[in-house]
Design a protein around this motif. Sequence first.
Motif, PDB file in Angstrom:
ATOM      1  N   GLN A   1       0.872  -1.176   0.000  1.00  0.00           N
ATOM      2  CA  GLN A   1       0.000   0.000   0.000  1.00  0.00           C
ATOM      3  C   GLN A   1       0.908   1.223   0.000  1.00  0.00           C
ATOM      4  N   ALA A   2       0.607   2.159  -0.841  1.00  0.00           N
ATOM      5  CA  ALA A   2       1.431   3.357  -0.866  1.00  0.00           C
ATOM      6  C   ALA A   2       0.535   4.589  -0.858  1.00  0.00           C
ATOM      7  N   TYR A   3       1.119   5.675  -0.350  1.00  0.00           N
ATOM      8  CA  TYR A   3       0.378   6.937  -0.286  1.00  0.00           C
ATOM      9  C   TYR A   3       1.363   8.065  -0.526  1.00  0.00           C
ATOM     10  N   MET A   4       0.968   9.008  -1.311  1.00  0.00           N
ATOM     11  CA  MET A   4       1.829  10.170  -1.480  1.00  0.00           C
ATOM     12  C   MET A   4       0.975  11.418  -1.662  1.00  0.00           C
TER      13      MET A   4
ATOM     14  N   PRO B   1      -2.243  -3.494   5.487  1.00  0.00           N
ATOM     15  CA  PRO B   1      -1.483  -2.324   5.039  1.00  0.00           C
ATOM     16  C   PRO B   1      -2.370  -1.169   4.618  1.00  0.00           C
ATOM     17  N   LYS B   2      -3.447  -1.466   3.925  1.00  0.00           N
ATOM     18  CA  LYS B   2      -4.277  -0.370   3.415  1.00  0.00           C
ATOM     19  C   LYS B   2      -4.872   0.420   4.576  1.00  0.00           C
TER      20      LYS B   2
ATOM     21  N   LYS C   1      -3.976   4.234   5.900  1.00  0.00           N
ATOM     22  CA  LYS C   1      -5.032   5.247   6.061  1.00  0.00           C
ATOM     23  C   LYS C   1      -5.009   5.838   7.461  1.00  0.00           C
ATOM     24  N   THR C   2      -4.832   4.936   8.470  1.00  0.00           N
ATOM     25  CA  THR C   2      -4.848   5.379   9.860  1.00  0.00           C
ATOM     26  C   THR C   2      -3.708   6.353  10.133  1.00  0.00           C
TER      27      THR C   2
ATOM     28  N   LEU D   1       4.214   7.443   2.131  1.00  0.00           N
ATOM     29  CA  LEU D   1       4.207   6.267   3.007  1.00  0.00           C
ATOM     30  C   LEU D   1       4.131   5.031   2.100  1.00  0.00           C
ATOM     31  N   LEU D   2       5.046   4.114   2.329  1.00  0.00           N
ATOM     32  CA  LEU D   2       5.022   2.861   1.528  1.00  0.00           C
ATOM     33  C   LEU D   2       4.999   1.698   2.505  1.00  0.00           C
TER      34      LEU D   2
END
Lengths: 377, 649
Positions: free
Chosen positions: B293-296, B471-472, B476-477, B497-498
């Motif tokens: 899961q990644a977020y940018m 992970p997802k 998110k949290t 975040l990866l």
Amino acid sequence: MIGCSTLYGHPPIQLGMSAAFSGPSGKIGTKLLEGASLYFDQLNAQGGIHGQSIRIQSYDDGYDPPKTVYNTLRLLQRDQISILFQYVGTPTTALMVPLLNTTDKKPLLMFPFTGSETMRQMPYQEKIYNFRPSNTQETRTLVDFFVGEKKTKIAIVYQADAFGRSGWDGVRKALQRHHLKLVSEATYHRGFSFNESMAAQINILKRGNPDAVIIVGAYAAAAAFIRDSRDSQWGIPMGTISFVGVESLLDLLNNNPSKAKKIVDNIYITQVVPYYKDTSLTVANEYLSMSKKHNKTPNYVGFEGYINAKILSQLLLKTTAPFSSDKLSSLLKKNHIVDIGLREPVSLGGREHQGSNRVYLIKITQGNIVPIQDVQL
Amino acid sequence: MTKLKLTLFQEILISVIGIFVVTGICIAGYFGAILRHQILVQYESKGVAIAKGIADASPEILSSRDISLLQSMIDQFKEIQGVAYICIRDNNGVFISHTFVPEVPDALKKMPIANTLDPQRKTTTTQLTLPGIGNIVDISTPILIGQLGTVHVGMDLSIIPKLLREVFINMVIIIVFIFLISIAIFYKILSRISAPIEQLKRYTTQLADSNFVASKELQVLLKHIETHSKNEIHDLAVSFHHLNQALAAYIQNLQVTIAEKKAIESELSIAREIQLNMLPKLETQHPSGSLIQAYMAPATAVGGDFYDAITIGDYLILSVGDVSGHGVPAALNMAICITLIRSIAAQTQDPSQIVHRVNNALCQHNDTAMFITLFLGVIHLKTGRLNYCLAGHPAPYILSSGTLTALAMTQGIPLGIESDFQFNSSGITLQPQDHLIGFSDGIIEATNPQKELYGEGRLETTLTQHSALDPKSLCKTVIADVSKFSNGSPQADDITLLHCQWHPQVAERPQIGTHLKVDFINDISELEPLQKVVELFCSTHQMSNTITMNINLILEELLTNIIYYGYTDHAQHVIYITFEKSDSEIRLTIEDDAIAFNPLETETVDVDTMLEDKPIGGLGIHFVKTLTQSINYERTGDGNKLVMVMSLS
């Protein structure tokens, strides 16, 4: 007003009179004029004074001194009158008298209805001829009477003006002769009406616990004082002087709806003329018949007016026609005794120019007049 | 007209009322006090004059004449305004004349009788309060040096407030009168002032409505105001004129700027799109079997952070990087970096090697002195072995069975700074379901309005508390927690975040039967999938390596030939390969729509001839023929069909 047209070619002899014809002393002026008119009307009907009728020009001053002065100026300047006749009241006349000495008219004041000493003293007495005795003489008669009756604690209620002061002074001096003092005194304002209350004055006088009260005031105030005294069960003898006009006083008291009517009693009043019902006097008889003829109620004040008119007329008859005040003045300076039908002839001579020194004391009993004394002072 | 005027008028009205009230109160207070004093003085002197007058006139009356004349005299004086009473008292204390009704007040009776022998006796004043009369000032004057008594004159003090009240009322009337006149004058003046102001208002309103371009009419209006007003209004009109000109120029300038900005924004939007497209969308299960899961979130339209996850063979190559700076330059460097990593990782899976080579490449063309921090990790998907290298980047966390540990640091500096720097790598072995969490410093350096940092402590706490999440959800949290902490503070740095949860790669054993038909296109890159399919089919049916290799060789040869020589056009064509296995043999069938070509018709190759001299496909076909048991070709319509049988023994 009175009098008639010029019958014999000369204008009428005009007399000027300022007096109270309205207000609390209004009846005095009215009655006085009425009495004089009874005589003048009769005289004028008979031809007047050497063909000149006598006419009185009168103005009402309501017993208000400044008005008297104003009326006098009207009479002297506008009406061109030089004989002032029968002014009523001490404060009113006293304010006016300086005019007598300060105008070129040289007017005479004949028989003012006041017992003030001012009218009998320098510098005015020269221009003034009185008939009635002074207030001092009247109050002295009253005081002497009360003291004689062992009423030595005497209080006085008087009008707060020159008239009241003259009475107050007379009473005070009379008491001094007996080594007495006034036990209490109170005043009331001039123009006091019968409807007003004398309670305050009564309370003040009561503090001295008097045996008798002398009232020096006009009839409305005197009647109110007597009414309120009697209503408060204060029955001590009360005395007053001729200025009240005894019939006017009795009218008020006798017609008063309150219970005072029942006790219009124990009241002593000095008079300056004899009782008009005294039939032993010519002038009284004349007056009574004239009153009857003109349907008038006889009274002391009216009688005084009648006497005044008769004295003046008798004097004028001694002058020559046509009338002038100078002629009257010069006459008065030398021949001043006339007989008008009283007990003795009237003399206007003497230092005080006062025709009578006789004071008559009457008592009011059950609302009626009872003559009790006749004092020659 | 009138809103403006009314407002101005109201303001002035209030001011004028205020001024008048204050002035009125001051004047009333000041003059009231002075007046009161003056009246009192006048009063007393009036009383003294009356008392002396009476005292002077009294001796003659007292000595020779009727006392009632005295009374007559004081009665006349009593008429004078303000005289409350007059009385004359002889030396025995007897009030021989007075104006009181009904009697002389006790206060006066109690006044001491003056010493008659005192030649110095003078007029005295005493303030008294008498019942029924009020406040008075009693003035007493001796008669004939006190030989004949004393005159008392009472002056009524209550007349003073009455007089003051009258004066005050008159003053108020005058002030109100002046006030009304002033207001009328102000109104007139304001009307004159507000008319041009109103015109100016109309000018500005219309100017605003006409997009700040003054019409002819408006210009005339302004000119009119300029010429007809002499005061500040004139200056104001001139200012308006200048303002209008400046405003028009500014608006024109602004319009150009806005257009330019729009263009830039549009380009930036495209750049952002491109950048985000460069990053893999890792949201679910990665083909490798691990959950990623990644977020940018870039701080600006385009960011400098990046992450990547690519699979090379059995290796999963994860990277999280942060390019110094933001915006377009950072984004471009990030694109370079990510491209370098991808291309180098295809060649080597040693993290220190990858980082070393990326660094060198970056250093070569780094005129802008930009640097990049990088975490690069290589997970062997089957064993869970993680080798990694940190180039100045925060160490990722390992979350293993609820326990959070940071990876050990390795020797490294940000990329792009020093060429040929030797980066060390380190390694650990992951347990199945272990989490690897990489992040950029945008998370730990996020601030709240109190300027506090989010920090590693909060990140660790959040991760530990929610270790049970997938992970997802965990991703998110964490992002939500950072956002909550920031509480509206602007984001200063890109946030990345990866998150990778390792699941051991299970050898895929698709249910492949003995009959398998696969299709390919006429592209040479299809050889790789072909190889896989062959390996898969052979391993599924437990065929020997030799056979597998042979099948591979045969099909590769034949497919190559078809792709290279089978088509004269450049269109896409489909080539079908069918695998059929029996107990003893395997049958391979190739079907295509290429030009007719029968491999069986090629001559048998002399293996000894020179390679260059061999005909097309000659050697390959030779192998095919050698390795197969039988081979059969047929041309059906537009298609070729080649069937080969191989013995499994």
